[in-house]
Design a protein around this motif. Structure first.
Motif, PDB file in Angstrom:
ATOM      1  N   LEU A 197       9.783  -4.200   1.198  1.00 52.18           N
ATOM      2  CA  LEU A 197       9.899  -4.939  -0.050  1.00 52.18           C
ATOM      3  C   LEU A 197      10.025  -3.982  -1.233  1.00 52.18           C
ATOM      4  CD1 LEU A 197       7.195  -7.727   0.472  1.00 52.18           C
ATOM      5  CD2 LEU A 197       9.662  -7.856   0.887  1.00 52.18           C
ATOM      6  N   PRO A 198      10.751  -4.383  -2.279  1.00 58.25           N
ATOM      7  CA  PRO A 198      10.805  -3.568  -3.497  1.00 58.25           C
ATOM      8  C   PRO A 198       9.395  -3.342  -4.035  1.00 58.25           C
ATOM      9  CG  PRO A 198      12.431  -5.336  -3.561  1.00 58.25           C
ATOM     10  CD  PRO A 198      11.562  -5.611  -2.381  1.00 58.25           C
ATOM     11  N   PRO A 199       9.186  -2.234  -4.763  1.00 58.08           N
ATOM     12  CA  PRO A 199       7.827  -1.870  -5.213  1.00 58.08           C
ATOM     13  C   PRO A 199       7.089  -2.985  -5.940  1.00 58.08           C
ATOM     14  CG  PRO A 199       9.331  -0.050  -5.586  1.00 58.08           C
ATOM     15  CD  PRO A 199      10.172  -1.192  -5.124  1.00 58.08           C
ATOM     16  N   GLU A 200       7.748  -3.682  -6.883  1.00 59.60           N
ATOM     17  CA  GLU A 200       7.055  -4.740  -7.630  1.00 59.60           C
ATOM     18  C   GLU A 200       6.610  -5.858  -6.709  1.00 59.60           C
ATOM     19  OE1 GLU A 200       6.068  -5.153 -10.768  1.00 59.60           O
ATOM     20  OE2 GLU A 200       6.667  -3.123 -11.318  1.00 59.60           O
ATOM     21  N   THR A 201       7.484  -6.249  -5.789  1.00 64.15           N
ATOM     22  CA  THR A 201       7.147  -7.314  -4.847  1.00 64.15           C
ATOM     23  C   THR A 201       6.018  -6.869  -3.925  1.00 64.15           C
ATOM     24  OG1 THR A 201       9.487  -7.945  -4.903  1.00 64.15           O
ATOM     25  CG2 THR A 201       8.119  -8.955  -3.202  1.00 64.15           C
ATOM     26  N   ALA A 202       6.084  -5.620  -3.443  1.00 63.57           N
ATOM     27  CA  ALA A 202       5.039  -5.102  -2.560  1.00 63.57           C
ATOM     28  C   ALA A 202       3.681  -5.090  -3.252  1.00 63.57           C
ATOM     29  CB  ALA A 202       5.414  -3.695  -2.093  1.00 63.57           C
ATOM     30  N   ARG A 203       3.653  -4.684  -4.519  1.00 64.43           N
ATOM     31  CA  ARG A 203       2.376  -4.675  -5.257  1.00 64.43           C
ATOM     32  C   ARG A 203       1.799  -6.074  -5.363  1.00 64.43           C
ATOM     33  NH1 ARG A 203       4.667  -0.352  -8.200  1.00 64.43           N
ATOM     34  NH2 ARG A 203       5.657  -1.728  -9.713  1.00 64.43           N
ATOM     35  N   GLN A 208      -2.150  -9.925   4.782  1.00 62.62           N
ATOM     36  CA  GLN A 208      -2.317  -9.036   5.918  1.00 62.62           C
ATOM     37  C   GLN A 208      -1.125  -9.146   6.868  1.00 62.62           C
ATOM     38  OE1 GLN A 208      -4.917  -6.918   6.144  1.00 62.62           O
ATOM     39  NE2 GLN A 208      -5.618  -7.741   4.164  1.00 62.62           N
ATOM     40  N   PRO A 209      -0.941  -8.139   7.749  1.00 63.62           N
ATOM     41  CA  PRO A 209       0.107  -8.249   8.764  1.00 63.62           C
ATOM     42  C   PRO A 209      -0.025  -9.547   9.552  1.00 63.62           C
ATOM     43  CG  PRO A 209      -0.744  -6.016   8.709  1.00 63.62           C
ATOM     44  CD  PRO A 209      -1.620  -6.817   7.791  1.00 63.62           C
ATOM     45  N   GLU A 210       1.133 -10.117   9.868  1.00 66.34           N
ATOM     46  CA  GLU A 210       1.292 -11.399  10.561  1.00 66.34           C
ATOM     47  C   GLU A 210       1.176 -12.599   9.621  1.00 66.34           C
ATOM     48  OE1 GLU A 210      -0.925 -11.844  14.160  1.00 66.34           O
ATOM     49  OE2 GLU A 210      -0.378  -9.855  14.903  1.00 66.34           O
ATOM     50  N   ALA A 266       9.381 -15.186   5.868  1.00 67.29           N
ATOM     51  CA  ALA A 266       9.251 -13.797   6.307  1.00 67.29           C
ATOM     52  C   ALA A 266       7.837 -13.565   6.817  1.00 67.29           C
ATOM     53  CB  ALA A 266       9.583 -12.829   5.172  1.00 67.29           C
ATOM     54  N   THR A 267       7.715 -12.630   7.749  1.00 68.98           N
ATOM     55  CA  THR A 267       6.415 -12.279   8.321  1.00 68.98           C
ATOM     56  C   THR A 267       6.098 -10.830   7.976  1.00 68.98           C
ATOM     57  OG1 THR A 267       6.751 -13.795  10.177  1.00 68.98           O
ATOM     58  CG2 THR A 267       5.061 -12.104  10.440  1.00 68.98           C
ATOM     59  N   ILE A 268       4.896 -10.597   7.472  1.00 68.19           N
ATOM     60  CA  ILE A 268       4.479  -9.229   7.143  1.00 68.19           C
ATOM     61  C   ILE A 268       4.261  -8.445   8.432  1.00 68.19           C
ATOM     62  CG2 ILE A 268       2.698  -7.816   6.046  1.00 68.19           C
ATOM     63  CD1 ILE A 268       2.207 -10.122   4.116  1.00 68.19           C
ATOM     64  N   LEU A 269       4.899  -7.274   8.527  1.00 68.08           N
ATOM     65  CA  LEU A 269       4.767  -6.412   9.705  1.00 68.08           C
ATOM     66  C   LEU A 269       3.754  -5.305   9.477  1.00 68.08           C
ATOM     67  CD1 LEU A 269       8.545  -5.995  10.660  1.00 68.08           C
ATOM     68  CD2 LEU A 269       6.870  -7.569  11.660  1.00 68.08           C
ATOM     69  N   ARG A 270       3.888  -4.588   8.353  1.00 68.52           N
ATOM     70  CA  ARG A 270       3.035  -3.436   8.068  1.00 68.52           C
ATOM     71  C   ARG A 270       2.719  -3.397   6.580  1.00 68.52           C
ATOM     72  NH1 ARG A 270       7.252  -1.863  10.916  1.00 68.52           N
ATOM     73  NH2 ARG A 270       8.255  -0.931   9.099  1.00 68.52           N
ATOM     74  N   MET A 271       1.548  -2.885   6.266  1.00 67.83           N
ATOM     75  CA  MET A 271       1.155  -2.696   4.877  1.00 67.83           C
ATOM     76  C   MET A 271       0.588  -1.300   4.706  1.00 67.83           C
ATOM     77  SD  MET A 271      -0.456  -6.376   3.728  1.00 67.83           S
ATOM     78  CE  MET A 271      -0.440  -5.832   2.017  1.00 67.83           C
ATOM     79  N   GLY A 272       1.240  -0.507   3.838  1.00 69.90           N
ATOM     80  CA  GLY A 272       0.728   0.811   3.506  1.00 69.90           C
ATOM     81  C   GLY A 272       0.063   0.785   2.145  1.00 69.90           C
ATOM     82  N   ARG A 273      -0.228   1.948   1.629  1.00 70.32           N
ATOM     83  CA  ARG A 273      -0.882   2.007   0.317  1.00 70.32           C
ATOM     84  C   ARG A 273       0.075   1.605  -0.795  1.00 70.32           C
ATOM     85  NH1 ARG A 273      -4.693   7.212  -0.256  1.00 70.32           N
ATOM     86  NH2 ARG A 273      -5.762   5.762  -1.640  1.00 70.32           N
ATOM     87  N   ALA A 274       1.369   1.849  -0.594  1.00 73.26           N
ATOM     88  CA  ALA A 274       2.336   1.539  -1.648  1.00 73.26           C
ATOM     89  C   ALA A 274       3.563   0.802  -1.123  1.00 73.26           C
ATOM     90  CB  ALA A 274       2.773   2.828  -2.350  1.00 73.26           C
ATOM     91  N   ASN A 275       3.534   0.420   0.148  1.00 75.29           N
ATOM     92  CA  ASN A 275       4.718  -0.243   0.691  1.00 75.29           C
ATOM     93  C   ASN A 275       4.309  -1.392   1.617  1.00 75.29           C
ATOM     94  OD1 ASN A 275       3.913   2.023   2.504  1.00 75.29           O
ATOM     95  ND2 ASN A 275       5.472   1.100   3.821  1.00 75.29           N
ATOM     96  N   VAL A 276       5.213  -2.349   1.730  1.00 75.48           N
ATOM     97  CA  VAL A 276       5.008  -3.502   2.605  1.00 75.48           C
ATOM     98  C   VAL A 276       6.306  -3.747   3.360  1.00 75.48           C
ATOM     99  CG1 VAL A 276       4.516  -5.976   2.737  1.00 75.48           C
ATOM    100  CG2 VAL A 276       3.326  -4.558   1.046  1.00 75.48           C
ATOM    101  N   ALA A 277       6.227  -3.796   4.694  1.00 76.33           N
ATOM    102  CA  ALA A 277       7.390  -4.082   5.534  1.00 76.33           C
ATOM    103  C   ALA A 277       7.279  -5.497   6.075  1.00 76.33           C
ATOM    104  CB  ALA A 277       7.471  -3.086   6.692  1.00 76.33           C
TER     105      ALA A 277
END
Length: 248
Positions: free
Chosen positions: A22-28, A36-38, A53-64
């Motif tokens: 996701l773009p940075p603003e959306t991820a924040r 959370q994932p899933e 959409a389904t969340i796969l991974r969440m990092g400190r600054a990114n969301v897949a």
């Protein structure tokens, strides 16, 4: 289901089956909500429908996420109403933008009029435009709109009057002159086929010269009744009446 605006670029394209960051603003925004994932979310690009959409991974600054099914859902008002508004001061313009988007405005043009209290330098005008567009995005996320209405850069009213010549044939200017045709009469007489351009003034309304210039360029004076409404209330009242009538 939480909804998020996801602007597209070469690396972020919404299509079923795609795995994207996701773009940075959306991820924040996703992270602030502590998703959370899933978890399942809704994404929209501001142009055409929405995607699950389904969340796969969440990092400190990114969301897949993995993009799922597309839903061609439109929640736009049947009548296309464009607002051109003399900017009210302080946070009232923020409130006007938020509520106008919720009520279905197709676009918003902030104007600097003779009686405007709010004055913007070039740098501040750009920052304000970005701020107001952000408010429009948040309003779309909240109310379910999938098409993002643009908030244009602020411009002087006299420039706008020369610029607005377009396919918008039905033009109204909100007038303090109680001899103007009342909105109720317009609602009863008009065939509601858009688009409509609605011009309103800042605190104190448009000056007589500004209103005269608007009438000379194809606007029709419109009265909202004997009471004097605030600069942020009047255009919203007219917008609500027009869009609700069109839904009927």
């Amino acid at each position: 289901m939480p909804r998020f605006f996801c602007p597209e670029d070469a690396s972020t394209v919404l299509r079923a089956g795609a795995e994207i960051e996701l773009p940075p603003e959306t991820a924040r925004h996703v992270q602030v909500l502590r998703l959370q994932p899933e978890d399942t979310i809704t994404l929209f690009n501001g142009r055409n429908g929405e995607w699950a959409a389904t969340i796969l991974r969440m990092g400190r600054a990114n969301v897949a996420v993995r993009v799922e099914q597309h839903h061609a859902i439109e929640r736009e008002a049947p009548l296309e109403v464009h607002l051109a508004v003399g900017m009210p001061a302080n946070e009232r313009m923020d409130w006007l933008v938020e509520k106008a988007v919720e009520l279905g405005a197709a676009s918003i043009q902030p104007l600097l009029a003779e009686r405007s209290v709010l004055r913007l330098s070039a740098d501040r005008a750009l920052k304000k435009q970005m701020h107001w567009q952000g408010i429009a995005i948040a309003a779309c996320e909240q109310c379910g709109r999938n098409r993002l209405p643009p908030v244009h850069a602020a411009r002087p009213l006299q420039d706008f009057q020369a610029w607005h010549q377009s396919s918008v044939q039905r033009r109204f200017v909100l007038s303090l002159d109680t001899d103007s045709q009342p909105l109720s009469r317009v609602l009863m007489s008009q065939e509601f086929e858009g688009p409509v351009l609605l011009l309103s003034g800042p605190e104190g309304g448009l000056s007589p010269a500004e209103e005269k210039a608007a009438l000379a360029t194809g606007f029709h004076a419109l009265s909202l009744g004997p009471r004097t409404l605030r600069a942020e209330t009047a255009p919203l009242a007219a917008l609500a009446a027009l869009t609700l009538q069109a839904f009927n």
